[in-house]
Design an enzyme around this catalytic site. Structure first.
Site, PDB file in Angstrom:
ATOM      1  N   PRO A  36       0.786  -1.226   0.000  1.00  0.00           N
ATOM      2  CA  PRO A  36       0.000   0.000   0.000  1.00  0.00           C
ATOM      3  C   PRO A  36       0.821   1.280   0.000  1.00  0.00           C
ATOM      4  O   PRO A  36       1.851   1.365   0.672  1.00  0.00           O
ATOM      5  CB  PRO A  36      -0.848  -0.103   1.281  1.00  0.00           C
ATOM      6  CG  PRO A  36      -0.205  -1.166   2.092  1.00  0.00           C
ATOM      7  CD  PRO A  36       0.476  -2.086   1.148  1.00  0.00           C
ATOM      8  N   ASN A  37       0.336   2.223  -0.773  1.00  0.00           N
ATOM      9  CA  ASN A  37       0.876   3.592  -0.860  1.00  0.00           C
ATOM     10  C   ASN A  37       2.202   3.696  -1.607  1.00  0.00           C
ATOM     11  O   ASN A  37       2.718   4.793  -1.781  1.00  0.00           O
ATOM     12  CB  ASN A  37       1.007   4.228   0.543  1.00  0.00           C
ATOM     13  CG  ASN A  37      -0.337   4.334   1.231  1.00  0.00           C
ATOM     14  OD1 ASN A  37      -1.261   4.895   0.656  1.00  0.00           O
ATOM     15  ND2 ASN A  37      -0.479   3.763   2.409  1.00  0.00           N
ATOM     16  N   ARG A  80       4.030  11.106  -1.813  1.00  0.00           N
ATOM     17  CA  ARG A  80       3.942  10.967  -0.357  1.00  0.00           C
ATOM     18  C   ARG A  80       5.286  11.306   0.311  1.00  0.00           C
ATOM     19  O   ARG A  80       6.354  10.945  -0.211  1.00  0.00           O
ATOM     20  CB  ARG A  80       3.533   9.532   0.013  1.00  0.00           C
ATOM     21  CG  ARG A  80       4.607   8.507  -0.286  1.00  0.00           C
ATOM     22  CD  ARG A  80       4.191   7.072  -0.020  1.00  0.00           C
ATOM     23  NE  ARG A  80       3.907   6.786   1.359  1.00  0.00           N
ATOM     24  CZ  ARG A  80       4.141   5.596   1.935  1.00  0.00           C
ATOM     25  NH1 ARG A  80       4.660   4.590   1.240  1.00  0.00           N
ATOM     26  NH2 ARG A  80       3.835   5.400   3.188  1.00  0.00           N
ATOM     27  N   TYR A 117      10.809   9.390   1.530  1.00  0.00           N
ATOM     28  CA  TYR A 117      10.921   8.397   0.451  1.00  0.00           C
ATOM     29  C   TYR A 117      11.578   8.934  -0.819  1.00  0.00           C
ATOM     30  O   TYR A 117      11.790   8.179  -1.765  1.00  0.00           O
ATOM     31  CB  TYR A 117       9.529   7.846   0.105  1.00  0.00           C
ATOM     32  CG  TYR A 117       8.858   7.165   1.286  1.00  0.00           C
ATOM     33  CD1 TYR A 117       9.365   5.968   1.793  1.00  0.00           C
ATOM     34  CD2 TYR A 117       7.749   7.726   1.906  1.00  0.00           C
ATOM     35  CE1 TYR A 117       8.770   5.361   2.883  1.00  0.00           C
ATOM     36  CE2 TYR A 117       7.144   7.126   2.993  1.00  0.00           C
ATOM     37  CZ  TYR A 117       7.664   5.937   3.477  1.00  0.00           C
ATOM     38  OH  TYR A 117       7.078   5.334   4.559  1.00  0.00           O
ATOM     39  N   ASN A 154       8.006  -5.323  -0.635  1.00  0.00           N
ATOM     40  CA  ASN A 154       7.909  -4.213   0.309  1.00  0.00           C
ATOM     41  C   ASN A 154       6.436  -4.163   0.721  1.00  0.00           C
ATOM     42  O   ASN A 154       5.602  -3.638  -0.013  1.00  0.00           O
ATOM     43  CB  ASN A 154       8.336  -2.895  -0.337  1.00  0.00           C
ATOM     44  CG  ASN A 154       8.279  -1.738   0.656  1.00  0.00           C
ATOM     45  OD1 ASN A 154       7.698  -1.854   1.735  1.00  0.00           O
ATOM     46  ND2 ASN A 154       8.884  -0.612   0.290  1.00  0.00           N
ATOM     47  N   ALA A 178       3.022  -0.541   5.113  1.00  0.00           N
ATOM     48  CA  ALA A 178       2.609  -0.563   6.522  1.00  0.00           C
ATOM     49  C   ALA A 178       2.147  -1.953   6.981  1.00  0.00           C
ATOM     50  O   ALA A 178       2.184  -2.256   8.179  1.00  0.00           O
ATOM     51  CB  ALA A 178       1.502   0.460   6.757  1.00  0.00           C
ATOM     52  N   HIS A 215       4.117  -4.181   9.498  1.00  0.00           N
ATOM     53  CA  HIS A 215       4.137  -4.041  10.946  1.00  0.00           C
ATOM     54  C   HIS A 215       3.016  -4.791  11.663  1.00  0.00           C
ATOM     55  O   HIS A 215       3.046  -4.919  12.878  1.00  0.00           O
ATOM     56  CB  HIS A 215       4.102  -2.539  11.307  1.00  0.00           C
ATOM     57  CG  HIS A 215       5.077  -1.741  10.495  1.00  0.00           C
ATOM     58  ND1 HIS A 215       6.432  -2.004  10.512  1.00  0.00           N
ATOM     59  CD2 HIS A 215       4.905  -0.718   9.586  1.00  0.00           C
ATOM     60  CE1 HIS A 215       7.045  -1.160   9.668  1.00  0.00           C
ATOM     61  NE2 HIS A 215       6.140  -0.383   9.093  1.00  0.00           N
ATOM     62  N   ASP A 252       1.639 -15.201   7.014  1.00  0.00           N
ATOM     63  CA  ASP A 252       1.292 -16.604   6.760  1.00  0.00           C
ATOM     64  C   ASP A 252       1.459 -16.953   5.288  1.00  0.00           C
ATOM     65  O   ASP A 252       1.925 -18.052   4.958  1.00  0.00           O
ATOM     66  CB  ASP A 252      -0.154 -16.888   7.191  1.00  0.00           C
ATOM     67  CG  ASP A 252      -0.295 -16.999   8.711  1.00  0.00           C
ATOM     68  OD1 ASP A 252       0.741 -17.035   9.404  1.00  0.00           O
ATOM     69  OD2 ASP A 252      -1.449 -17.054   9.197  1.00  0.00           O
ATOM     70  N   GLU A 281      12.766  -8.929   1.968  1.00  0.00           N
ATOM     71  CA  GLU A 281      11.909  -7.791   2.334  1.00  0.00           C
ATOM     72  C   GLU A 281      12.724  -6.506   2.185  1.00  0.00           C
ATOM     73  O   GLU A 281      13.867  -6.434   2.648  1.00  0.00           O
ATOM     74  CB  GLU A 281      11.447  -7.957   3.786  1.00  0.00           C
ATOM     75  CG  GLU A 281      10.574  -6.817   4.268  1.00  0.00           C
ATOM     76  CD  GLU A 281       9.963  -7.098   5.636  1.00  0.00           C
ATOM     77  OE1 GLU A 281       9.287  -8.140   5.799  1.00  0.00           O
ATOM     78  OE2 GLU A 281      10.169  -6.277   6.548  1.00  0.00           O
ATOM     79  N   HIS A 303      12.720  -2.192   2.539  1.00  0.00           N
ATOM     80  CA  HIS A 303      12.122  -0.923   2.956  1.00  0.00           C
ATOM     81  C   HIS A 303      12.990   0.212   2.454  1.00  0.00           C
ATOM     82  O   HIS A 303      14.216   0.190   2.649  1.00  0.00           O
ATOM     83  CB  HIS A 303      11.965  -0.851   4.475  1.00  0.00           C
ATOM     84  CG  HIS A 303      11.026  -1.890   4.969  1.00  0.00           C
ATOM     85  ND1 HIS A 303       9.668  -1.817   4.743  1.00  0.00           N
ATOM     86  CD2 HIS A 303      11.254  -3.078   5.585  1.00  0.00           C
ATOM     87  CE1 HIS A 303       9.096  -2.909   5.234  1.00  0.00           C
ATOM     88  NE2 HIS A 303      10.038  -3.686   5.740  1.00  0.00           N
ATOM     89  N   ILE A 304      12.345   1.168   1.812  1.00  0.00           N
ATOM     90  CA  ILE A 304      13.058   2.302   1.231  1.00  0.00           C
ATOM     91  C   ILE A 304      13.674   3.149   2.342  1.00  0.00           C
ATOM     92  O   ILE A 304      14.834   3.545   2.277  1.00  0.00           O
ATOM     93  CB  ILE A 304      12.081   3.142   0.371  1.00  0.00           C
ATOM     94  CG1 ILE A 304      11.533   2.276  -0.779  1.00  0.00           C
ATOM     95  CG2 ILE A 304      12.757   4.406  -0.157  1.00  0.00           C
ATOM     96  CD1 ILE A 304      10.296   2.857  -1.460  1.00  0.00           C
ATOM     97  N   SER A 305      12.873   3.416   3.351  1.00  0.00           N
ATOM     98  CA  SER A 305      13.347   4.251   4.460  1.00  0.00           C
ATOM     99  C   SER A 305      13.971   3.369   5.542  1.00  0.00           C
ATOM    100  O   SER A 305      13.724   2.157   5.582  1.00  0.00           O
ATOM    101  CB  SER A 305      12.164   5.028   5.061  1.00  0.00           C
ATOM    102  OG  SER A 305      11.237   4.129   5.655  1.00  0.00           O
ATOM    103  N   ARG A 345      12.636   5.646  12.621  1.00  0.00           N
ATOM    104  CA  ARG A 345      11.329   6.292  12.564  1.00  0.00           C
ATOM    105  C   ARG A 345      10.458   5.910  13.769  1.00  0.00           C
ATOM    106  O   ARG A 345      10.973   5.453  14.783  1.00  0.00           O
ATOM    107  CB  ARG A 345      10.670   5.951  11.218  1.00  0.00           C
ATOM    108  CG  ARG A 345      11.538   6.422  10.023  1.00  0.00           C
ATOM    109  CD  ARG A 345      10.899   6.100   8.696  1.00  0.00           C
ATOM    110  NE  ARG A 345       9.624   6.794   8.538  1.00  0.00           N
ATOM    111  CZ  ARG A 345       8.708   6.444   7.635  1.00  0.00           C
ATOM    112  NH1 ARG A 345       8.911   5.417   6.829  1.00  0.00           N
ATOM    113  NH2 ARG A 345       7.582   7.123   7.550  1.00  0.00           N
TER     114      ARG A 345
HETATM  115  C1  DQA Z   1       8.064   1.395   4.016  1.00  0.00           C
HETATM  116  C2  DQA Z   1       8.096   1.664   5.519  1.00  0.00           C
HETATM  117  C3  DQA Z   1       6.717   1.438   6.136  1.00  0.00           C
HETATM  118  O1  DQA Z   1       6.760   1.705   7.525  1.00  0.00           O
HETATM  119  C4  DQA Z   1       5.694   2.362   5.503  1.00  0.00           C
HETATM  120  O2  DQA Z   1       4.408   2.105   6.033  1.00  0.00           O
HETATM  121  C5  DQA Z   1       5.697   2.269   4.024  1.00  0.00           C
HETATM  122  C6  DQA Z   1       6.985   2.208   3.322  1.00  0.00           C
HETATM  123  C7  DQA Z   1       9.411   1.730   3.339  1.00  0.00           C
HETATM  124  O3  DQA Z   1       9.600   1.296   2.213  1.00  0.00           O
HETATM  125  O4  DQA Z   1      10.251   2.419   3.931  1.00  0.00           O
HETATM  126  O5  DQA Z   1       4.655   2.334   3.368  1.00  0.00           O
HETATM  127  O6  DQA Z   1       7.811   0.025   3.807  1.00  0.00           O
END
Ligand code: DQA
Length: 149
Positions: A9-10, A17, A22, A74, A77, A80, A87, A98, A100-102, A107
């Site tokens: 998502p997102n 965003r 990011y 990725n 959210a 978390h 599963d 896995e 994560h960009i950030s 954070r």
């Molecule tokens: C993220 C980090 C997550 O906490 C956040 O909800 C994202 C992006 C990252 O790529 O840093 O949507 O997965």
């Protein structure tokens, strides 16, 4: 070598965003970078993005039937708190990285926990969009290792 890159998502909102977190490159530049990287590495790439938990799970199950050799995910959210995605990942037989960009560890506290990482092969955090290419190289390295064994 067939690799699925799955964004949750997102992530389609990259470039819009929280640019301070990011960066300013958008989702399309991520997909262009990945397509170029895949072509250079002779990787057959599948790209998928979904804002819904069910969409992600359906795509992961499809990857099993498609016999993909590796997955880069990725989960956004969902990382978390989604036990359902965890599963689904736990039932995958190929290596999963896995990304994560950030740097989630720098954070908010809720981002410090990943319920999905324990069922992945490895995790790349905080290295920007290039983290996806590093994950691709890691999957290629693992496949090459498999071949010599
Ligand atoms: C993220 C980090 C997550 O906490 C956040 O909800 C994202 C992006 C990252 O790529 O840093 O949507 O997965």
């Amino acid at each position: 070598m067939k690799i699925l890159v799955l964004n949750g998502p997102n992530l389609n909102f990259l470039g819009i965003r929280e640019r301070g977190v990011y960066g300013s490159r958008d989702y399309e530049s991520l997909t262009e970078m990945l397509k170029k990287g895949a072509a250079e590495r002779d990787v057959q790439l599948e790209l998928f993005q979904s804002n819904s938990e069910g969409g992600i799970i359906d795509r992961l199950q499809q990857a099993y039937f498609d016999r993909v050799d590796g997955i880069i995910i990725n989960p956004g959210a969902y990382t978390h708190y989604s036990y359902a995605i965890r599963d689904a990942l736990a039932s995958i037989v190929c290596p999963v990285i896995e990304v994560h960009i950030s740097n989630v560890h720098k954070r908010e506290e809720f981002r410090h926990t990943s319920v999905t990482a324990p069922v992945c092969t490895g995790q790349i955090v905080g290295l920007g969009l290039e983290g996806y290419l590093l994950a691709m190289d890691a999957l290629l390295g693992m496949a090459a290792q498999e071949e010599v064994q």
